[in-house]
Enzyme design. Structure first.
Site, short mmCIF file in Angstrom:
data_model
loop_
_atom_site.label_atom_id
_atom_site.label_comp_id
_atom_site.label_asym_id
_atom_site.label_seq_id
_atom_site.Cartn_x
_atom_site.Cartn_y
_atom_site.Cartn_z
N GLY A 178 36.36 38.19 35.14
CA GLY A 178 36.42 37.54 36.45
C GLY A 178 36.95 38.49 37.51
N GLY A 179 37.73 37.92 38.43
CA GLY A 179 38.27 38.70 39.54
C GLY A 179 39.14 39.85 39.08
#
Length: 521
Positions: A178-179
């Protein structure tokens, strides 16, 4: 009258402190650490112990706690909030370190964890020391909601503030999804182990959204990120090897952008090396491994190649010449004849920009037939990607030394740091062919009519090809125009380069005053 008190003595308090530290130091507990070991991974603290010089690690924020109360978090224990941070000496030089602890809530990043990481980044900026982030996290701590995302944002912001100021190294030692994957992407070098995975969206999400089926290794494993995406700069079999790579990498680099790289003693030998005369075939159609050339020029044949498995038609990496760090950029004739393409242009330009930011001289070894032709390359943007090489070399103010080994044709001649792109010294071997294009192609254009009207077109063509080669495809024409400073015996390459480095060590270059340039993207 005496009164008894229950105030603990100093000995009691020290005992309490020792107990508190012992509790935090095992993270999520011995059982979870054992599971890390079963996966072939070290714990967060074991990684730091293996990386830092013995007895030099000073921890910061050991007793930090999250302040989340939602979804049972008010009762959740998260020692050190899932990340170990502090400073240490590595090979005798200070660094700042953050090491995520997968045994604590899967290493998930919340507000406090991110703040601890940011504190180390700010300390690295303040003290001018490298920052090393060991990633092993399941991603954002969802119980903290937007606070978790806000923490990521602060990390990204400080990655950018540190960029070009101190070296930033990311080690991917576990999941990085993800981020969280964007912080490593904002750093200078990514070292990924084969025990880890890195992606924005995992295999399950991709299958649900697009219907594509892919394994975690194929999607975000170390070998995929080396050979396909180019995200990883180094691949390690395990944590121990990753940490050794990081140590060696740091040994070539300065502490920050205001310093020069360390100079090592003991490699002052610059005698002629006759072996170099036989490494490169005179026949331009024959391939060879340019790393054999590099090994015969640099100190002790010691070359740390960067992105070795990506865009292999261009070789980049760090070495030393008479103790001084240099960044080497070299065409690789054994892969795609050493042409420049989209991926190699990106790889080369990124490396050049890093070296320039950290005062590392550039040594360019040229054997390039041109840019790769083809519809896919044109539609993929070879114009703007190739321009990155031109931009990076032109913008670089560090010493730039170019050695033309064999072919150097067309726009690729310029893109490999010709004199007109600011090369301080350009040397050519007698085998060098510096021209707009190869003699075969050029003769078809220049002597098209003569060949067509000849009684024996093939014989005439061969004659005119040789005429063009003798006239233009030699280093002597370029030398006559002062685009080559000297034509040298290959055996003297190490000596010539080392002498040029010695002269250029205090190079100063006046540049236009501007905020920054707007290079191709």
């Amino acid at each position: 009258m005496s009164t008894e008190t229950n105030i603990p003595s100093m000995a009691d308090r020290l005992e309490q402190l020792a107990e508190a530290k012992a509790k935090v130091s095992v993270g999520g507990g011995e059982e979870r650490i054992a599971k890390q070991h079963e996966r072939g991974k070290l714990s967060a603290r074991e990684r730091i112990d293996a990386f830092a010089d013995p007895g030099t690690f000073t921890e910061s924020g050991m007793f930090a706690k999250h302040r989340t109360v939602y979804f049972g978090m008010d009762k959740a224990e998260a020692p050190a909030d899932g990340v170990v941070t502090g400073s240490a000496a590595v090979l005798g030089r200070p660094v700042h370190i953050a090491s995520q602890d997968f045994t604590v809530m899967g290493g998930s990043a919340g507000e406090t964890q991110s703040n601890k990481v940011v504190d180390m980044m700010k300390a690295a900026h303040t003290t001018g020391t490298p920052f090393v982030f060991i990633n092993d996290s399941g991603g954002a701590r969802v119980q903290e909601g937007i606070d978790s995302l806000s923490g990521y944002g602060r990390v990204f912001f400080n990655n950018v503030l540190l960029s070009g100021v101190v070296p930033q190294i990311s080690i991917i030692a576990g999941p990085c999804a993800g981020g969280a994957a964007y912080s490593p992407a904002l750093t200078d070098f990514i070292i990924q182990t084969r025990k880890s995975h890195m992606f924005i969206t995992g295999p399950n999400v991709i299958k649900a959204v697009t219907g594509e089926q892919v394994t975690a290794d194929d999607l975000g494993g170390a070998d995929s990120h080396m050979a396909r995406s180019g995200v990883a700069h180094f691949v390690a079999d395990d944590d121990e090897q990753a940490l050794l790579i990081a140590k060696k990498l740091l040994s070539f680099l300065p502490q920050n952008n205001t310093e020069d790289p360390p100079v090592l003693d003991g490699f002052e030998e610059v005698e002629a090396n006759p072996e170099l005369r036989d490494v490169v075939p005179v026949d331009g159609s024959k391939g060879y491994d340019v790393r054999d050339v590099i090994g015969n020029i640099v100190d002790g044949a010691d070359f740390l190649e960067v992105q070795a498995g990506y865009a292999q038609n261009l070789v980049v990496g760090f070495a030393r010449i008479t103790g001084r760090t240099v960044g080497v950029i070299a065409n690789q004739p054994s892969v795609m004849s050493g042409v420049l393409d989209i991926n190699s242009s990106d790889k080369g330009s990124q490396f050049i920009r890093f070296c320039n930011a950290f005062n590392i001289p550039l040594l360019t070894l040229v054997d390039v037939p041109g840019f790769l032709p083809g519809v896919a390359q044109e539609h993929g943007g070879i114009i703007r990607h190739g321009a990155k090489m031109l931009y990076a070399y032109s913008a670089a103010t560090v010493p730039k030394i170019t050695v033309v080994l064999r072919k150097s044709y067309g726009g690729a001649y310029l893109a490999m740091c010709g004199k007109d792109l600011g090369a301080d010294r350009v040397f050519a071997w007698p085998t060098a062919e510096i021209a707009v294009m190869g003699a075969d192609g050029a003769a078809n254009i220049v002597f098209k009519r003569e060949i067509a009207e000849a009684e024996d077109p093939e014989a005439k063509r061969a004659e005119l090809v040789e005429l063009y080669r003798e006239t233009f495809s030699t280093p002597y024409m370029a030398a006559s125009r002062r685009l080559v400073d000297d034509i040298i015996d290959p055996a003297d390459t190490r000596r010539e380069v080392s002498m040029a480095l010695e002269v250029l060590v205090n190079k100063r270059e006046l540049r236009p005053n501007k905020k920054h340039g707007l290079g191709p993207t």
